[in-house]
Scaffold this active site. Structure first.
Site, PDB file in Angstrom:
ATOM      1  N   ARG A   1      -9.318  78.319  48.033  1.00 29.46           N
ATOM      2  CA  ARG A   1     -10.365  78.703  47.192  1.00 29.46           C
ATOM      3  C   ARG A   1     -10.749  77.499  46.139  1.00 29.46           C
ATOM      4  O   ARG A   1      -9.730  77.218  45.345  1.00 29.46           O
ATOM      5  CB  ARG A   1     -10.300  79.915  46.309  1.00 29.46           C
TER       6      ARG A   1
ATOM      7  N   ARG B   1      -8.325  76.929  40.500  1.00 27.91           N
ATOM      8  CA  ARG B   1      -7.761  77.643  39.288  1.00 27.91           C
ATOM      9  C   ARG B   1      -6.188  77.679  38.979  1.00 27.91           C
ATOM     10  O   ARG B   1      -5.391  77.579  39.985  1.00 27.91           O
ATOM     11  CB  ARG B   1      -8.040  79.196  39.511  1.00 27.91           C
TER      12      ARG B   1
ATOM     13  N   ARG C   1      -0.526  88.890  40.037  1.00 26.00           N
ATOM     14  CA  ARG C   1      -2.118  89.443  40.194  1.00 26.00           C
ATOM     15  C   ARG C   1      -2.111  90.684  41.070  1.00 26.00           C
ATOM     16  O   ARG C   1      -2.997  91.571  40.850  1.00 26.00           O
ATOM     17  CB  ARG C   1      -3.023  88.173  40.099  1.00 26.00           C
TER      18      ARG C   1
ATOM     19  N   ARG D   1     -10.266  96.866  34.768  1.00 30.19           N
ATOM     20  CA  ARG D   1      -9.136  96.515  35.731  1.00 30.19           C
ATOM     21  C   ARG D   1      -7.946  97.514  35.434  1.00 30.19           C
ATOM     22  O   ARG D   1      -6.989  97.454  36.130  1.00 30.19           O
ATOM     23  CB  ARG D   1      -8.592  95.140  35.133  1.00 30.19           C
TER      24      ARG D   1
ATOM     25  N   LYS E   1     -15.390  89.408  45.917  1.00 33.92           N
ATOM     26  CA  LYS E   1     -16.219  90.010  44.852  1.00 33.92           C
ATOM     27  C   LYS E   1     -17.098  89.240  43.938  1.00 33.92           C
ATOM     28  O   LYS E   1     -18.412  89.381  43.940  1.00 33.92           O
ATOM     29  CB  LYS E   1     -15.378  91.010  43.740  1.00 33.92           C
TER      30      LYS E   1
HETATM   31  P1  AMP Z   1     -10.328  87.176  37.811  1.00 37.26           P
HETATM   32  O1  AMP Z   1     -11.200  85.873  37.684  1.00 37.26           O
HETATM   33  O2  AMP Z   1     -10.913  88.433  37.997  1.00 37.26           O
HETATM   34  O3  AMP Z   1      -9.383  87.203  39.039  1.00 37.26           O
HETATM   35  O4  AMP Z   1      -9.405  87.092  36.382  1.00 37.26           O
HETATM   36  C1  AMP Z   1      -8.665  85.862  36.269  1.00 37.26           C
HETATM   37  C2  AMP Z   1      -7.674  86.468  35.175  1.00 37.26           C
HETATM   38  O5  AMP Z   1      -8.352  86.741  33.899  1.00 37.26           O
HETATM   39  C3  AMP Z   1      -6.916  87.841  35.433  1.00 37.26           C
HETATM   40  O6  AMP Z   1      -5.619  87.593  36.300  1.00 37.26           O
HETATM   41  C4  AMP Z   1      -6.478  88.223  34.091  1.00 37.26           C
HETATM   42  O7  AMP Z   1      -5.633  87.444  33.639  1.00 37.26           O
HETATM   43  C5  AMP Z   1      -7.736  88.004  33.316  1.00 37.26           C
HETATM   44  N1  AMP Z   1      -8.798  89.025  33.330  1.00 37.26           N
HETATM   45  C6  AMP Z   1      -9.984  89.030  34.122  1.00 37.26           C
HETATM   46  N2  AMP Z   1     -10.689  90.272  33.915  1.00 37.26           N
HETATM   47  C7  AMP Z   1      -9.790  90.999  33.091  1.00 37.26           C
HETATM   48  C8  AMP Z   1      -9.832  92.494  32.638  1.00 37.26           C
HETATM   49  N3  AMP Z   1     -10.760  93.261  32.800  1.00 37.26           N
HETATM   50  N4  AMP Z   1      -8.971  92.679  31.779  1.00 37.26           N
HETATM   51  C9  AMP Z   1      -7.655  92.085  31.206  1.00 37.26           C
HETATM   52  N5  AMP Z   1      -7.653  90.582  31.848  1.00 37.26           N
HETATM   53  C10 AMP Z   1      -8.693  90.107  32.649  1.00 37.26           C
END
Ligand code: AMP
Length: 239
Positions: free
Chosen positions: A150, A183, A194, A111, A38
């Site tokens: 990644r 990360r 996740r 989410r 994405k």
């Molecule tokens: P991502 O980069 O989208 O994989 O997000 C990394 C982490 O950030 C996730 O595993 C959550 O801990 C937090 N996070 C990202 N977006 C959200 C969201 N919309 N609501 C809550 N936590 C989020």
């Protein structure tokens, strides 16, 4: 399908992308499991159309890096792979949504169903709406393979993959020359958590947006160029 039209910016895209004929502004949500691509797709759509990519994960990580009290609270939650509170996450991306005058691409928000409903009433107040929800579909094996390799740039959030999109020099961002990082939430345990949350909380959004007539599914398992082509085909079909 509703397409928002902003006459003020016809033909002058501030981010340098090309506007589609007759489609000046689109607000898009990307849904897909971790590693579905994405983030990369959002950046490519930004280059093509000028829609601003807004990644809630990037915004949370930037806050975390500041080392503030809020940043420490975020780190405690996201390094375990759990979700940050819904309202607070929306508050953190609020400014980016307001500033996205040539449309936006939301990556990582909403989410869960509660966030989808919060977003809807929030956008209504701004007189904005979602035009398209793209589900980037990949098998779990592809997700896991991509996550393992990644690397990301802290400067611009540029995403690389040692196997599929390697940087020209190992560990260094092609764009800014700074060191890339992996990360902290990409440990085996955090990835499992996740993906579990994705299946339990995020997947119900597919039905939710399908019922609203906003959902389109694209195959995310190809190269970034192939995935972009699928997304562009969908966007062009909405003209
Ligand atoms: P991502 O980069 O989208 O994989 O997000 C990394 C982490 O950030 C996730 O595993 C959550 O801990 C937090 N996070 C990202 N977006 C959200 C969201 N919309 N609501 C809550 N936590 C989020």
């Amino acid at each position: 399908m509703h397409l928002t039209c902003n006459q003020e910016i016809v033909g002058s895209n501030p981010t340098g992308g090309l506007f589609l004929d007759g489609v000046n502004v689109m607000n898009i949500i990307l849904i897909g499991p971790q590693g579905s691509g994405k983030g990369v797709l959002g950046r490519h759509l930004n280059s093509k159309y000028g829609f601003s990519p807004i990644s809630s994960g990037d915004v949370l990580r930037q806050e975390m890096d500041k080392g503030t009290k809020l940043g420490k609270k975020i780190a405690d939650i996201i390094n375990k792979g759990n979700l940050f509170p819904d309202e607070l996450t929306l508050e953190l991306i609020d400014k980016k949504i307001r500033n996205a005058r040539s449309g936006f691409i939301l990556d990582g928000f909403p989410r869960n169903l509660n966030q989808a409903k919060l977003l809807e009433s929030y956008l209504e107040k701004l007189d904005k709406k979602i035009d398209l929800v793209l589900l980037v579909d990949v098998p779990e094996s592809v997700s896991l393979f991509r996550l393992a390799g990644r690397w990301q740039c802290k400067n611009f959030g540029e995403i690389y993959n040692t196997k599929t999109i390697p940087p020209k020099i190992h560990g260094i961002c092609d764009k800014c020359g700074k060191a890339l990082y992996q990360r902290e939430d990409e440990t085996e345990d955090a990835i499992k958590e996740r993906l579990k949350i994705y299946h339990e909380k995020t997947e119900p959004l597919i039905k939710y947006y399908k019922e609203k007539g906003l959902l389109k599914v694209i195959d995310g398992s190809g190269t970034p160029k192939e995935v972009l082509k699928h997304a562009v085909d969908v966007i062009e079909s909405l003209k």
